[in-house]
Design an enzyme around this catalytic site. Sequence first.
Site, mmCIF file in Angstrom:
data_model
loop_
_atom_site.group_PDB
_atom_site.id
_atom_site.type_symbol
_atom_site.label_atom_id
_atom_site.label_comp_id
_atom_site.label_asym_id
_atom_site.label_seq_id
_atom_site.Cartn_x
_atom_site.Cartn_y
_atom_site.Cartn_z
ATOM 1 N N CYS A 1 35.915 35.337 44.057
ATOM 2 C CA CYS A 1 37.365 35.572 44.016
ATOM 3 C C CYS A 1 38.091 34.289 44.376
ATOM 4 O O CYS A 1 39.239 34.083 43.986
ATOM 5 C CB CYS A 1 37.743 36.703 44.960
ATOM 6 S SG CYS A 1 37.071 36.482 46.603
ATOM 7 N N LYS B 1 30.683 53.261 48.383
ATOM 8 C CA LYS B 1 30.184 53.235 47.003
ATOM 9 C C LYS B 1 30.073 51.771 46.588
ATOM 10 O O LYS B 1 31.068 51.092 46.378
ATOM 11 C CB LYS B 1 31.151 53.938 46.036
ATOM 12 C CG LYS B 1 30.515 54.132 44.651
ATOM 13 C CD LYS B 1 31.508 54.211 43.520
ATOM 14 C CE LYS B 1 31.719 52.930 42.776
ATOM 15 N NZ LYS B 1 30.569 52.301 42.127
ATOM 16 N N GLU C 1 41.786 43.897 48.308
ATOM 17 C CA GLU C 1 41.379 42.485 48.152
ATOM 18 C C GLU C 1 41.062 42.291 46.679
ATOM 19 O O GLU C 1 40.016 42.738 46.210
ATOM 20 C CB GLU C 1 40.114 42.194 48.978
ATOM 21 C CG GLU C 1 40.273 42.352 50.479
ATOM 22 C CD GLU C 1 40.746 41.090 51.161
ATOM 23 O OE1 GLU C 1 41.170 40.143 50.462
ATOM 24 O OE2 GLU C 1 40.687 41.052 52.398
HETATM 25 P P1 NAP Z 1 35.862 46.126 39.676
HETATM 26 O O1 NAP Z 1 35.453 46.354 38.273
HETATM 27 O O2 NAP Z 1 37.296 46.372 40.034
HETATM 28 O O3 NAP Z 1 34.891 47.058 40.547
HETATM 29 C C1 NAP Z 1 34.879 47.005 41.961
HETATM 30 C C2 NAP Z 1 34.350 48.313 42.499
HETATM 31 O O4 NAP Z 1 35.273 49.347 42.186
HETATM 32 C C3 NAP Z 1 33.014 48.758 41.891
HETATM 33 O O5 NAP Z 1 32.273 49.426 42.889
HETATM 34 C C4 NAP Z 1 33.444 49.727 40.798
HETATM 35 O O6 NAP Z 1 32.437 50.661 40.477
HETATM 36 C C5 NAP Z 1 34.619 50.401 41.487
HETATM 37 N N1 NAP Z 1 35.633 50.974 40.602
HETATM 38 C C6 NAP Z 1 36.042 50.541 39.388
HETATM 39 N N2 NAP Z 1 37.043 51.337 38.928
HETATM 40 C C7 NAP Z 1 37.265 52.277 39.881
HETATM 41 C C8 NAP Z 1 38.168 53.369 39.995
HETATM 42 N N3 NAP Z 1 39.059 53.659 39.054
HETATM 43 N N4 NAP Z 1 38.127 54.126 41.114
HETATM 44 C C9 NAP Z 1 37.251 53.842 42.098
HETATM 45 N N5 NAP Z 1 36.347 52.841 42.039
HETATM 46 C C10 NAP Z 1 36.378 52.043 40.950
HETATM 47 O O7 NAP Z 1 35.528 44.649 40.160
HETATM 48 P P2 NAP Z 1 34.143 43.858 40.025
HETATM 49 O O8 NAP Z 1 33.979 43.428 38.613
HETATM 50 O O9 NAP Z 1 33.062 44.634 40.679
HETATM 51 O O10 NAP Z 1 34.421 42.582 40.944
HETATM 52 C C11 NAP Z 1 35.049 41.423 40.514
HETATM 53 C C12 NAP Z 1 36.497 41.389 40.967
HETATM 54 O O11 NAP Z 1 36.560 41.487 42.386
HETATM 55 C C13 NAP Z 1 37.190 40.089 40.617
HETATM 56 O O12 NAP Z 1 38.492 40.373 40.164
HETATM 57 C C14 NAP Z 1 37.235 39.347 41.957
HETATM 58 O O13 NAP Z 1 38.253 38.390 42.059
HETATM 59 C C15 NAP Z 1 37.429 40.479 42.900
HETATM 60 N N6 NAP Z 1 37.019 40.114 44.260
HETATM 61 C C16 NAP Z 1 37.997 39.955 45.210
HETATM 62 C C17 NAP Z 1 37.648 39.556 46.485
HETATM 63 C C18 NAP Z 1 38.698 39.369 47.548
HETATM 64 O O14 NAP Z 1 38.334 39.390 48.715
HETATM 65 N N7 NAP Z 1 39.957 39.182 47.210
HETATM 66 C C19 NAP Z 1 36.306 39.336 46.803
HETATM 67 C C20 NAP Z 1 35.339 39.510 45.810
HETATM 68 C C21 NAP Z 1 35.703 39.909 44.538
HETATM 69 P P3 NAP Z 1 31.368 50.390 39.287
HETATM 70 O O15 NAP Z 1 30.608 49.157 39.685
HETATM 71 O O16 NAP Z 1 30.541 51.612 39.305
HETATM 72 O O17 NAP Z 1 32.154 50.215 38.031
#
Ligand code: NAP
Length: 488
Positions: free
Chosen positions: A282, A175, A248
């Site tokens: 990130c 997804k 991650e």
């Molecule tokens: P996010 O809001 O947590 O969403 C990530 C993914 O999870 C999206 O596909 C989202 O779907 C889905 N999602 C959200 N809530 C969910 C739930 N309760 N159950 C299942 N799936 C769920 O994060 P983001 O805004 O896309 O990304 C930014 C974050 O990612 C930042 O905190 C960044 O630091 C982190 N990041 C970490 C790394 C690493 O390797 N450590 C790399 C890149 C990014 P929807 O889009 O449909 O809401």
Amino acid sequence: MAVSEYDLYIGGKWVKSETGKTFDSLNPATEESIGRFQEGNEADVRKAIDAAEKALPAWSDMPAPKRGLILLKIAELLRKDKERLGRLVTTEMGKVLPEGLGDVQEAIDIFEYMAGEGRRLLGHTTTSELHDKFAMTIRIPVGVMGLITPWNFPMAIPSWKMSAALICGNTMVIKPSSDTPLCVVELVKLMERAGVPPGVVNVVTGPARTAGQEIVKNKKIDGLSFTGSRDTGEWIMANVGVKKVGMELGGKNPIIVMDDADLALALDGIIWGAFGTTGQRCTACSRVLVHRAVKEKFMRMLVERAKKLRTGNGLDKTTDVGPLINKAAREKSERYVEIGRKEGAKISTGGERPAGKGFFYRPTIFDDVSPDMRIAQEEIFGPVLSVIGIKSIDEAIEIANGTEYGLSSSVYTKDVRNAFLAMKKIEAGITYINSPTIGAEVHLPFGGVKKTGFTREAGIEGIEEFSHSKTLYVDYSGHLQRAQIDVE
Ligand code: NAP
């Protein structure tokens, strides 16, 4: 102009969602739709899981080097299509074009790397305490994997997960983020052309609360690999049940600039680390810890350079900094700028949005930040940088470690003692010396500590995330031998 519509990919077929609903993916630079996607739900995810389950025996039985050949083909198709896909990443996510192309290059690199791992998939042989007994380990697939990905590396992060999952013999349901579904759909079209059999990879686009949560909770999913925010990660950990889980999450990455540093080099690194991808990595540098002996001079250099950065559409060659991913992300940066002001930090540049369309925000630098302020503790995920003064490497390391995150980190110094202290003592998954807080190349492990998570993707360690280790014994002594009991 008519907007193209894209379907779910389940069991090797492009199909509509059970919901009959769609959503649009926007270009954050223009706020125009670039595609319409199925709003997949729980029922769609269940179908995709069934397809993945059906495809598992044949795929996991295929010799890994043969799976590797399919991965090589995917890399080859990505390479041929790099220019178009790089523009797509730039348009859908809002990076500048060189970074969009870099995102595709990273996908190429990881598919090539994991193709080679198909000829390795290392286990180990070891001794037994008993006579005539042979012991070894092999790697076996996890089974049906759920992959949930963010938007900020819309081609590279799904590729990290899919390439490792595929080479280890898993099948999967992915997804993608609802902000960047097109990149994954395009990637999967190439996989189809490369010969990935039906049902091995399934794509369900759709909201977190339906499609996403079903992937997390469904008991037929054997392993879940998640990249995203800390809050989502915490929700998943509380709801995932018994599965192999990869996490991650976010970061609050520091760059330390010591008084002996090459300041021009540090300046280049910080501008790239903090404002590249509009601060939406990130690994983005969001805290600069600069020695007080050089702070005033360095601040002048930093502010002068940041003021010159041009915001704009990433396809325009003169753009340095693209937009934020969406309206909510820009509002989050604005909210934190307000918080920083109220906390008493001083805005040296930025703190405003340019006029016109697109989710742009000026690169922003806060001076006089103290380590406990919210702007120095919480992940903003935008072009907002906090500068903190330090007096020694020990103080810098203590402040660097003083947040709940631990992903990337860096120190600029010519002093070997400073460098080695930082490498040993900073609590992070990566420490750079004299380079910014960027990620790593695909043959090295990538991941964090503390609330950033506990996973390592890419490199040999990436194989461990997508497989189990199995222990094998062959006893050729011809009689019962009891370990720990037959000790004489
Ligand atoms: P996010 O809001 O947590 O969403 C990530 C993914 O999870 C999206 O596909 C989202 O779907 C889905 N999602 C959200 N809530 C969910 C739930 N309760 N159950 C299942 N799936 C769920 O994060 P983001 O805004 O896309 O990304 C930014 C974050 O990612 C930042 O905190 C960044 O630091 C982190 N990041 C970490 C790394 C690493 O390797 N450590 C790399 C890149 C990014 P929807 O889009 O449909 O809401």
